[in-house]
Design a protein around this motif. Structure first.
Motif, PDB file in Angstrom:
ATOM      1  N   ASP A  91     -15.277 -24.657  18.592  1.00 12.68           N
ATOM      2  CA  ASP A  91     -16.082 -24.431  17.397  1.00 12.68           C
ATOM      3  C   ASP A  91     -17.548 -24.398  17.813  1.00 12.68           C
ATOM      4  O   ASP A  91     -18.007 -25.255  18.576  1.00 12.68           O
ATOM      5  CB  ASP A  91     -15.832 -25.566  16.397  1.00 12.68           C
ATOM      6  CG  ASP A  91     -16.440 -25.295  15.040  1.00 12.68           C
ATOM      7  OD1 ASP A  91     -17.593 -24.812  14.974  1.00 12.68           O
ATOM      8  OD2 ASP A  91     -15.763 -25.567  14.038  1.00 12.68           O
ATOM      9  N   VAL A  92     -18.285 -23.442  17.317  1.00 17.02           N
ATOM     10  CA  VAL A  92     -19.704 -23.275  17.665  1.00 17.02           C
ATOM     11  C   VAL A  92     -20.486 -24.569  17.444  1.00 17.02           C
ATOM     12  O   VAL A  92     -21.369 -24.900  18.235  1.00 17.02           O
ATOM     13  CB  VAL A  92     -20.328 -22.109  16.868  1.00 17.02           C
ATOM     14  CG1 VAL A  92     -21.816 -22.030  17.068  1.00 17.02           C
ATOM     15  CG2 VAL A  92     -19.667 -20.799  17.254  1.00 17.02           C
ATOM     16  N   GLU A 103     -17.989 -17.810  22.574  1.00 13.49           N
ATOM     17  CA  GLU A 103     -17.151 -16.641  22.868  1.00 13.49           C
ATOM     18  C   GLU A 103     -16.829 -16.546  24.358  1.00 13.49           C
ATOM     19  O   GLU A 103     -15.714 -16.184  24.737  1.00 13.49           O
ATOM     20  CB  GLU A 103     -17.848 -15.364  22.412  1.00 13.49           C
ATOM     21  CG  GLU A 103     -17.842 -15.169  20.923  1.00 13.49           C
ATOM     22  CD  GLU A 103     -18.532 -13.885  20.491  1.00 13.49           C
ATOM     23  OE1 GLU A 103     -18.994 -13.103  21.355  1.00 13.49           O
ATOM     24  OE2 GLU A 103     -18.620 -13.661  19.271  1.00 13.49           O
ATOM     25  N   LYS A 139     -25.765 -12.187  17.029  1.00 15.04           N
ATOM     26  CA  LYS A 139     -25.092 -13.428  17.401  1.00 15.04           C
ATOM     27  C   LYS A 139     -26.090 -14.366  18.061  1.00 15.04           C
ATOM     28  O   LYS A 139     -26.920 -13.950  18.866  1.00 15.04           O
ATOM     29  CB  LYS A 139     -23.931 -13.154  18.352  1.00 15.04           C
ATOM     30  CG  LYS A 139     -22.834 -12.377  17.678  1.00 15.04           C
ATOM     31  CD  LYS A 139     -21.558 -12.424  18.436  1.00 15.04           C
ATOM     32  CE  LYS A 139     -20.504 -11.663  17.620  1.00 15.04           C
ATOM     33  NZ  LYS A 139     -19.221 -11.731  18.224  1.00 15.04           N
ATOM     34  N   SER A 140     -25.977 -15.639  17.728  1.00 15.48           N
ATOM     35  CA  SER A 140     -26.841 -16.641  18.344  1.00 15.48           C
ATOM     36  C   SER A 140     -26.373 -16.897  19.780  1.00 15.48           C
ATOM     37  O   SER A 140     -25.239 -16.576  20.147  1.00 15.48           O
ATOM     38  CB  SER A 140     -26.794 -17.943  17.551  1.00 15.48           C
ATOM     39  OG  SER A 140     -25.537 -18.583  17.723  1.00 15.48           O
ATOM     40  N   GLN A 167     -25.681 -19.718  20.964  1.00 10.95           N
ATOM     41  CA  GLN A 167     -24.601 -20.686  20.837  1.00 10.95           C
ATOM     42  C   GLN A 167     -23.273 -19.980  20.539  1.00 10.95           C
ATOM     43  O   GLN A 167     -22.235 -20.333  21.097  1.00 10.95           O
ATOM     44  CB  GLN A 167     -24.970 -21.666  19.721  1.00 10.95           C
ATOM     45  CG  GLN A 167     -24.172 -22.919  19.662  1.00 10.95           C
ATOM     46  CD  GLN A 167     -24.688 -23.848  18.582  1.00 10.95           C
ATOM     47  OE1 GLN A 167     -25.409 -23.444  17.664  1.00 10.95           O
ATOM     48  NE2 GLN A 167     -24.317 -25.104  18.678  1.00 10.95           N
ATOM     49  N   GLN A 168     -23.297 -18.964  19.675  1.00 14.76           N
ATOM     50  CA  GLN A 168     -22.084 -18.189  19.373  1.00 14.76           C
ATOM     51  C   GLN A 168     -21.601 -17.444  20.621  1.00 14.76           C
ATOM     52  O   GLN A 168     -20.402 -17.398  20.900  1.00 14.76           O
ATOM     53  CB  GLN A 168     -22.351 -17.190  18.250  1.00 14.76           C
ATOM     54  CG  GLN A 168     -22.510 -17.821  16.892  1.00 14.76           C
ATOM     55  CD  GLN A 168     -22.992 -16.818  15.854  1.00 14.76           C
ATOM     56  OE1 GLN A 168     -23.944 -16.080  16.087  1.00 14.76           O
ATOM     57  NE2 GLN A 168     -22.340 -16.807  14.697  1.00 14.76           N
TER      58      GLN A 168
END
Length: 185
Positions: A99-100, A88, A80-81, A83-84
């Motif tokens: 939204d990412v 989360e 996962k980045s 940003q992700q």
């Protein structure tokens, strides 16, 4: 860790840890920053020691161990980045589903450079009531007990000047950035 500096042997205590992300969440309808209030054992221990010593250098916290923070988390999820992970954490801690692609990097900094030196990314996103899909509060299975708190934009300047609250440096940095972006000064 042991190393040489200027040809002389040195030793230094340090802690290895994961990098982290935090997110300044702006609620458009409320014109407020969405913060989280949570218990931090290390802050509690420090508060207790300061209370015993009669010191208030930690900021006269009326709830020992509790801090106000941005939604945040460790960069410890493979595949996962950052940003992700940031998106989360906003969902887990505040209940807002973002939204990412709407989670934007503000800057990054190094935390506790004398002890840890991890990289912390500060992100920004905006939410409204339609994006709230839960209550937040963190992950119960991880023992998180998080309270969601809103800070009105009109109160940011006063919040920044109030040293009585237990807050991490990343929150102060992000609020200063927000105040400059929104021209609150």
């Amino acid at each position: 860790v042991r190393f040489k500096q200027g040809g002389k042997p040195r030793a230094w205590d340090l802690i290895e840890s994961h990098d982290a992300v935090c997110v300044l969440v702006y609620h458009r309808q409320k014109d407020a920053i969405v913060l989280v209030r949570q218990f931090r054992p290390a802050v509690y221990l420090r508060d207790q020691k300061e209370n015993e010593a009669g010191s208030t250098s930690g900021g006269g916290n009326d709830s020992p161990g509790f801090t106000l923070e941005l939604p945040a988390g460790l960069v410890d999820k493979k595949g996962k980045s950052r940003q992700q992970i940031a998106a989360e954490e906003v969902l887990e801690e505040t209940g807002f589903n973002v939204d990412v692609k709407n989670v934007h990097l503000v800057n990054r900094y190094r935390a506790s450079v004398g002890l840890i030196g991890t990289v912390h990314d500060v992100y920004y996103t905006e939410v409204d009531d339609s994006m709230q899909v839960g209550e937040g509060g963190g992950l119960e299975e991880d023992g998180e007990r998080i309270e969601v708190v809103c800070l009105k934009s009109s109160d940011v300047k006063g919040f920044l000047a109030d040293s009585s609250k237990s807050v991490p440096a990343g929150l102060l940095y992000a609020l200063q950035w927000f105040a400059m972006e929104k021209r609150l000064y």
